[in-house]
Design a protein around this motif. Structure first.
Motif, PDB file in Angstrom:
ATOM      1  N   VAL A  99      36.940  40.387  29.601  1.00 57.36           N
ATOM      2  CA  VAL A  99      38.058  41.309  29.749  1.00 57.36           C
ATOM      3  C   VAL A  99      37.530  42.547  30.476  1.00 57.36           C
ATOM      4  O   VAL A  99      36.706  43.289  29.949  1.00 57.36           O
ATOM      5  N   LEU A 100      37.985  42.745  31.695  1.00 59.09           N
ATOM      6  CA  LEU A 100      37.488  43.807  32.559  1.00 59.09           C
ATOM      7  C   LEU A 100      38.082  45.168  32.174  1.00 59.09           C
ATOM      8  O   LEU A 100      39.219  45.248  31.701  1.00 59.09           O
ATOM      9  N   ALA A 101      37.323  46.208  32.420  1.00 60.75           N
ATOM     10  CA  ALA A 101      37.765  47.567  32.082  1.00 60.75           C
ATOM     11  C   ALA A 101      39.082  47.907  32.754  1.00 60.75           C
ATOM     12  O   ALA A 101      39.960  48.533  32.141  1.00 60.75           O
ATOM     13  N   GLU A 102      39.269  47.494  34.007  1.00 64.01           N
ATOM     14  CA  GLU A 102      40.506  47.827  34.725  1.00 64.01           C
ATOM     15  C   GLU A 102      41.729  47.068  34.191  1.00 64.01           C
ATOM     16  O   GLU A 102      42.851  47.349  34.589  1.00 64.01           O
ATOM     17  N   TRP A 103      41.520  46.125  33.304  1.00 67.62           N
ATOM     18  CA  TRP A 103      42.613  45.389  32.684  1.00 67.62           C
ATOM     19  C   TRP A 103      43.047  46.020  31.368  1.00 67.62           C
ATOM     20  O   TRP A 103      43.968  45.524  30.717  1.00 67.62           O
ATOM     21  N   THR A 104      42.377  47.055  30.917  1.00 69.63           N
ATOM     22  CA  THR A 104      42.634  47.584  29.579  1.00 69.63           C
ATOM     23  C   THR A 104      43.364  48.925  29.624  1.00 69.63           C
ATOM     24  O   THR A 104      43.372  49.618  30.638  1.00 69.63           O
TER      25      THR A 104
END
Length: 157
Positions: free
Chosen positions: A11-16
């Motif tokens: 789960v990528l940071a830009e998805w959170t």
């Protein structure tokens, strides 16, 4: 037989979001990548699409958010073919922490096989794609029907 593991990712940071949780839209992105992998598994890969102009279109999606997913977690999608006919696939994707059984999210989808030549028109599965659809259906025939298939949205009343 088990459901087909179709996609895995951290789960990528830009998805959170501001809480470090996976944003709603990115659950669908992950499931979309899983559908792409299913297409490849069925022989509807890039080379086949270029040669035949065949593809899959998504007709309907039901998405259930079951448990929070946090930044950095390794997740995987498992895909089950629920049913099919000459032109459609009824599939179920479930999102899991890598190697764990607990479903974090569920996505029921109806996909339509189309030919894009001369405008998008529904088309029956043929050749190797049909063979692979039939093989996957046979492999998944004995799997239990997932809890989140066939649900509707509504308030009790």
């Amino acid at each position: 037989m088990h459901a087909l593991k179709t996609y895995e990712t951290p789960v990528l940071a830009e998805w959170t979001d501001y809480n470090g949780h996976l944003r709603d839209a990115f659950y669908l992105l992950i499931f979309s990548y899983a559908t792409d992998a299913l297409m490849d598994h069925l022989g509807l890969d890039e080379a086949h699409r270029a040669a035949t102009h065949d593809s899959l279109f998504t007709l309907e999606i039901h998405l259930n958010y079951l448990h929070e997913v946090k930044q950095g977690e390794a997740v995987e999608v498992r895909t089950q073919l629920i049913a099919h006919d000459r032109k459609r696939l009824h599939v179920f994707h479930s999102l899991h922490r890598a190697g764990e059984d607990l479903a974090l999210a569920a996505s029921e989808q109806m996909l339509l096989h189309v030919n894009l030549e001369g405008g998008a028109r529904s088309a029956p599965f043929e050749g190797v794609v049909l063979e692979r659809v039939l093989a996957l259906a046979e492999a998944h025939r004995s799997l239990p029907r997932p809890d989140y298939v066939g649900r509707t949205i509504g308030l009790p009343g």
